[in-house]
Structures are given as C-alpha cells and as structure tokens.
Design a protein around this motif. Structure first.
Motif, PDB file in Angstrom:
ATOM      1  N   GLY A  40      28.987  52.712  60.280  1.00  9.50           N
ATOM      2  CA  GLY A  40      27.835  52.388  61.108  1.00  9.50           C
ATOM      3  C   GLY A  40      26.741  53.450  61.077  1.00  9.50           C
ATOM      4  O   GLY A  40      25.761  53.377  61.807  1.00  9.50           O
ATOM      5  N   LEU A  41      26.891  54.455  60.208  1.00 10.09           N
ATOM      6  CA  LEU A  41      25.913  55.544  60.151  1.00 10.09           C
ATOM      7  C   LEU A  41      24.778  55.221  59.179  1.00 10.09           C
ATOM      8  O   LEU A  41      24.959  54.433  58.246  1.00 10.09           O
ATOM      9  CB  LEU A  41      26.603  56.828  59.685  1.00 10.09           C
ATOM     10  CG  LEU A  41      27.604  57.461  60.649  1.00 10.09           C
ATOM     11  CD1 LEU A  41      28.345  58.609  59.965  1.00 10.09           C
ATOM     12  CD2 LEU A  41      26.891  57.948  61.907  1.00 10.09           C
ATOM     13  N   PRO A  42      23.629  55.846  59.364  1.00  5.42           N
ATOM     14  CA  PRO A  42      22.560  55.743  58.370  1.00  5.42           C
ATOM     15  C   PRO A  42      23.058  56.199  56.994  1.00  5.42           C
ATOM     16  O   PRO A  42      23.863  57.130  56.909  1.00  5.42           O
ATOM     17  CB  PRO A  42      21.479  56.683  58.897  1.00  5.42           C
ATOM     18  CG  PRO A  42      21.723  56.761  60.365  1.00  5.42           C
ATOM     19  CD  PRO A  42      23.214  56.638  60.533  1.00  5.42           C
ATOM     20  N   VAL A  43      22.547  55.540  55.952  1.00  5.91           N
ATOM     21  CA  VAL A  43      23.013  55.796  54.586  1.00  5.91           C
ATOM     22  C   VAL A  43      22.060  56.745  53.873  1.00  5.91           C
ATOM     23  O   VAL A  43      20.840  56.561  53.901  1.00  5.91           O
ATOM     24  CB  VAL A  43      23.102  54.457  53.810  1.00  5.91           C
ATOM     25  CG1 VAL A  43      23.216  54.698  52.314  1.00  5.91           C
ATOM     26  CG2 VAL A  43      24.283  53.645  54.322  1.00  5.91           C
ATOM     27  N   CYS A  44      22.631  57.747  53.222  1.00  3.63           N
ATOM     28  CA  CYS A  44      21.854  58.739  52.489  1.00  3.63           C
ATOM     29  C   CYS A  44      22.497  58.910  51.117  1.00  3.63           C
ATOM     30  O   CYS A  44      23.540  59.559  51.011  1.00  3.63           O
ATOM     31  CB  CYS A  44      21.853  60.052  53.272  1.00  3.63           C
ATOM     32  SG  CYS A  44      21.005  61.395  52.431  1.00  3.63           S
ATOM     33  N   THR A  79      26.465  60.164  49.891  1.00  6.44           N
ATOM     34  CA  THR A  79      27.167  60.361  48.624  1.00  6.44           C
ATOM     35  C   THR A  79      26.149  60.753  47.563  1.00  6.44           C
ATOM     36  O   THR A  79      24.940  60.753  47.830  1.00  6.44           O
ATOM     37  CB  THR A  79      27.981  59.113  48.212  1.00  6.44           C
ATOM     38  OG1 THR A  79      28.948  59.486  47.235  1.00  6.44           O
ATOM     39  CG2 THR A  79      27.086  57.995  47.671  1.00  6.44           C
ATOM     40  N   HIS A  80      26.631  61.118  46.392  1.00 10.17           N
ATOM     41  CA  HIS A  80      25.731  61.557  45.322  1.00 10.17           C
ATOM     42  C   HIS A  80      26.194  60.910  44.016  1.00 10.17           C
ATOM     43  O   HIS A  80      27.383  60.871  43.735  1.00 10.17           O
ATOM     44  CB  HIS A  80      25.767  63.084  45.215  1.00 10.17           C
ATOM     45  CG  HIS A  80      24.696  63.674  44.345  1.00 10.17           C
ATOM     46  ND1 HIS A  80      23.359  63.345  44.471  1.00 10.17           N
ATOM     47  CD2 HIS A  80      24.754  64.581  43.334  1.00 10.17           C
ATOM     48  CE1 HIS A  80      22.647  64.026  43.580  1.00 10.17           C
ATOM     49  NE2 HIS A  80      23.465  64.776  42.876  1.00 10.17           N
ATOM     50  N   GLU A  92      29.723  51.365  40.083  1.00 11.13           N
ATOM     51  CA  GLU A  92      31.094  51.759  40.400  1.00 11.13           C
ATOM     52  C   GLU A  92      31.138  52.646  41.650  1.00 11.13           C
ATOM     53  O   GLU A  92      31.925  52.406  42.574  1.00 11.13           O
ATOM     54  CB  GLU A  92      31.697  52.488  39.195  1.00 11.13           C
ATOM     55  CG  GLU A  92      33.175  52.756  39.350  1.00 11.13           C
ATOM     56  CD  GLU A  92      33.768  53.406  38.100  1.00 11.13           C
ATOM     57  OE1 GLU A  92      33.728  52.770  37.027  1.00 11.13           O
ATOM     58  OE2 GLU A  92      34.262  54.543  38.213  1.00 11.13           O
ATOM     59  N   GLN A  93      30.281  53.661  41.687  1.00 14.01           N
ATOM     60  CA  GLN A  93      30.273  54.543  42.853  1.00 14.01           C
ATOM     61  C   GLN A  93      29.826  53.792  44.111  1.00 14.01           C
ATOM     62  O   GLN A  93      30.357  54.010  45.198  1.00 14.01           O
ATOM     63  CB  GLN A  93      29.370  55.759  42.602  1.00 14.01           C
ATOM     64  CG  GLN A  93      30.033  56.818  41.734  1.00 14.01           C
ATOM     65  CD  GLN A  93      29.163  58.067  41.617  1.00 14.01           C
ATOM     66  OE1 GLN A  93      28.446  58.233  40.641  1.00 14.01           O
ATOM     67  NE2 GLN A  93      29.218  58.941  42.603  1.00 14.01           N
ATOM     68  N   ASN A 113      32.987  61.488  48.558  1.00 17.59           N
ATOM     69  CA  ASN A 113      33.152  61.589  47.108  1.00 17.59           C
ATOM     70  C   ASN A 113      33.408  60.186  46.572  1.00 17.59           C
ATOM     71  O   ASN A 113      34.508  59.666  46.661  1.00 17.59           O
ATOM     72  CB  ASN A 113      34.338  62.512  46.809  1.00 17.59           C
ATOM     73  CG  ASN A 113      34.733  62.492  45.347  1.00 17.59           C
ATOM     74  OD1 ASN A 113      33.983  62.016  44.496  1.00 17.59           O
ATOM     75  ND2 ASN A 113      35.908  63.012  45.055  1.00 17.59           N
ATOM     76  N   SER A 114      32.366  59.591  46.007  1.00 26.78           N
ATOM     77  CA  SER A 114      32.513  58.204  45.540  1.00 26.78           C
ATOM     78  C   SER A 114      32.815  58.152  44.043  1.00 26.78           C
ATOM     79  O   SER A 114      32.821  57.075  43.445  1.00 26.78           O
ATOM     80  CB  SER A 114      31.248  57.404  45.866  1.00 26.78           C
ATOM     81  OG  SER A 114      30.120  58.005  45.258  1.00 26.78           O
TER      82      SER A 114
END
Ligand SMILES: *Cc1c(COP(=O)(O)O)cnc(C)c1O
Length: 357
Positions: free
Chosen positions: A185-189, A159-160, A172-173, A126-127
């Motif tokens: 270190g995980l792939p970003v989605c 994140t969304h 900001e998010q 939750n960004s």
C-alpha cells in the motif's frame, strides 16, 4: 593563466532536461539523482539549479546531504543506500533526511529514533538485481517491523532495475516487485532514467532520474541529443603544440600510432589524469574549433593528439571539445569501451569546473 583545460556545466540545460523528463514521464514526483557530485556536474550547483522544480533529491553520502541543508535546500533528500552506521541513522533525523532501508542492521540503528523526529523510509526490495534489498517474500515482515518503530514512517517501496536500458527490459523484475508493492500500500519508487523514458508501467509515485538530467542517454541505441535531451557538460582543452608528420613517423608512448601518410597533428592539454579515458581508440571523435576530427595515438597522462590534416586553420590555441554539445559523450565512451556515467563522474579535480547560468 592556468593550464588551458576546463569543464563547463550548463545549469539551464539541466533545468530543461528536468522539464523534459517531467513532460515525458508519469511519475507523480521526481527526485533528482545527484550522487557522485551530480555525476561530476557539482552537487550544490545542480541542486540549486533544480531547487524550484525537483520534488526531492537523492544521493549517497550524508556529508553532501548536510551541505545541501546548509545551503538552504528544503526539499526531501533521500539517501539511496540508507545509513552506513548508527551515527548516520541518528544524523538522518537531525538533517531531516529520508532514505532506503535494505538490511535488518539499518533497522536496528533506526530503532533508537524517537517519534518527535520521524525519518521517512523507502523500503528497498531486491527484485532481481541482487545488490541491495529485501527479497520479495521478506517484504511483509520487514514492513511490519518498520511500522512498529516509533522514529520512522514508511514513505515508499522501492526497487532498482538492472536492465531498463536494454532489450531484457523490466518485465521480470516488475513481475516480482509489483505484487509486493501493491500489498504494501506504499507509494512506488522504481524508475531510473531508462525506465522513465521507455517503461511507463513502472513510473509510479516517485521517479529517480539521474543520467538523463545531465542530457545523456542511458541507452546504447541513441544519444541524449537524439532523445531530445541537452548535454550539460562540456570538457574542452586547447592545442599547445603542432607536429608535422612524415609517412612512417610514430606518435606517443609505445609507438602505437604510425602515420600512413604525411599528417599534421595537434597536441591537446588533456590526458588521462584529467579524466579522459586512456583506452579511447584511435579516431575517437573530437571537435577542433567546431570541426569534426579524431584522436591519434595513445592518450598520455597530460596530453593527447588530434588529427589536423584537414584543418589547416587550426593551430596552437585552437579549442578542442573532448565531449559536449558537439561531441556526444556516448560516442567517446563507446570508443573507450565504457559508459558515459563513468566518464562524467571521473573528471579529475585538477580540471577547473565552471557552472554557467
Ligand atoms: C544511480 C541511481 C539512479 C539513477 O540512475 P540513472 O540511470 O542515472 O537514471 C536511480 N536509482 C538508484 C537507486 C540509483 O543508484
């Protein structure tokens, strides 16, 4: 014959839109978002149309995911909100589904899984939208816990964005999410359609295009066509009656429209019980046999009226496009005080839908 209304879906348009997004984004992989029956376009037809292009699919309910598996879709299928109960968590392994994890409860359900049938997990952060996800400061503990579970494999951090489509933007998010993503270190989605089209910084490893696949703009300042997309959905219905109005005549429920001149109007076999928005203002754009016109008076349950005063050739049997390639759905939505997403996903089951190859 049936009532003269129909919803036509262009699968080639969806394929071309996917390609357009591929070319205009930097995400390594694109998961086509096909929730809500592919925004009204048909979840199975859409998935099959994209089966040779999409790296994966994303949706909400496990029944749809199961239908895709039974139809032979082999790509990863991600549940955008993860499992809703323990039984769904178990079914994720059965159907080889991946999905977001945003609560400790979901982790507990998944903790029963076994290492023989790994479930790919997208850890949801939750960004700043404050709907779903772990807060940035909880991310590291959540990840440690996930990594200790035999049946799961952390496959992405997700994140969304709440405002990728407007002036507030994603800064900001992104400033909250990016450090957590790097540390994991995980792939970003992260990127939805708006971010894929306007915020390259966020593209990361897996993009999640939804509305743009269907040729529709996520932005207020441009239609899908203006962005280079191709609308895939056309809602049209025929004129079933014509009325000649005198100045002062009223039309429809509540006498909400009074003719200020002699007018000719057509009555169209489409109403709010078909999914056309009742709140569409007088003058909402339509196309009658390809000619621009507008609605007149209040939309009824099964009918609406359009102005034919300047279209003497139009009459009973004329085809009226309510939205599609001639009438941008974004303009209809704006005239009704809503967004295209709602219109596309609210076309009613009584409207026959046909997918065109
Ligand atoms: C619906 C949804 C998308 C797609 O959004 P569009 O604006 O239609 O591109 C992406 N990610 C999540 C989590 C969603 O719920």
């Amino acid at each position: 014959m049936t009532r003269p209304i129909r919803l036509e879906i262009s699968l080639p348009a969806i394929r071309r839109n996917f390609q357009f997004i591929r070319q205009h984004s930097q995400s390594r992989k694109l998961f086509a978002v096909i929730k809500a029956d592919a925004y009204g376009h048909g979840v199975l037809d859409t998935a099959k149309a994209l089966a040779d292009q999409a790296d994966g699919f994303a949706l909400l309910n496990i029944e749809d995911a199961a239908r895709l598996r039974e139809a032979g879709i082999r790509q990863p299928i991600a549940l955008l909100e993860g499992p809703f109960d323990a039984a769904e968590a178990a079914a994720m392994a059965d159907y080889r589904l991946s999905g977001a994890i945003h609560t400790l409860e979901q982790m507990a359900w998944l903790a029963k899984g076994s290492a023989e049938r790994l479930v790919d997990i997208w850890l949801k952060i939750n960004s700043g939208m404050n709907r779903l996800g772990f807060r940035p400061e909880q991310a590291s503990d959540a990840l440690t816990r996930l990594r200790s579970m035999p049946g799961v494999r952390p496959a992405a951090i997700m994140t969304h964005f709440a405002t990728a489509d407007d002036d507030f933007g994603v800064a900001e998010q992104w400033s909250r999410f990016a450090p957590v993503a790097v540390a994991s270190g995980l792939p970003v989605c992260a990127a939805n359609s708006a971010a894929l089209l306007r915020h390259p910084l966020t593209h990361g490893d897996i993009g999640r295009p939804g509305v743009a696949l269907y040729g529709v703009s996520p932005f207020d300042d441009a239609t899908g066509v203006e962005l280079g997309l191709e609308p895939a959905m056309t809602l049209s219905a025929d004129i079933i009656a014509v009325q000649q109005l005198q100045e002062g005549d009223a039309v429809g429920y509540g006498r909400r429209f009074i003719a200020d001149r002699a007018m000719r109007i057509g009555i169209v076999a489409c109403g709010y019980a078909d999914g056309y928005p009742r709140l569409a203002a007088n003058g909402t754009p339509v196309a009658v046999d390809g000619q621009a016109s507008g609605t007149v008076a209040r939309v009824s349950m099964d009918m609406l009226a359009v102005d034919l005063s300047h279209l003497p050739q139009a009459g009973i049997g004329s085809r009226v496009e309510l939205w599609g390639s001639q009438v941008p759905i974004e303009q209809v939505a704006a005239a009704a005080g809503t967004i295209s997403y709602e219109l596309m996903s609210a076309v009613m089951p009584r409207v026959p839908r046909r997918a065109l190859d």
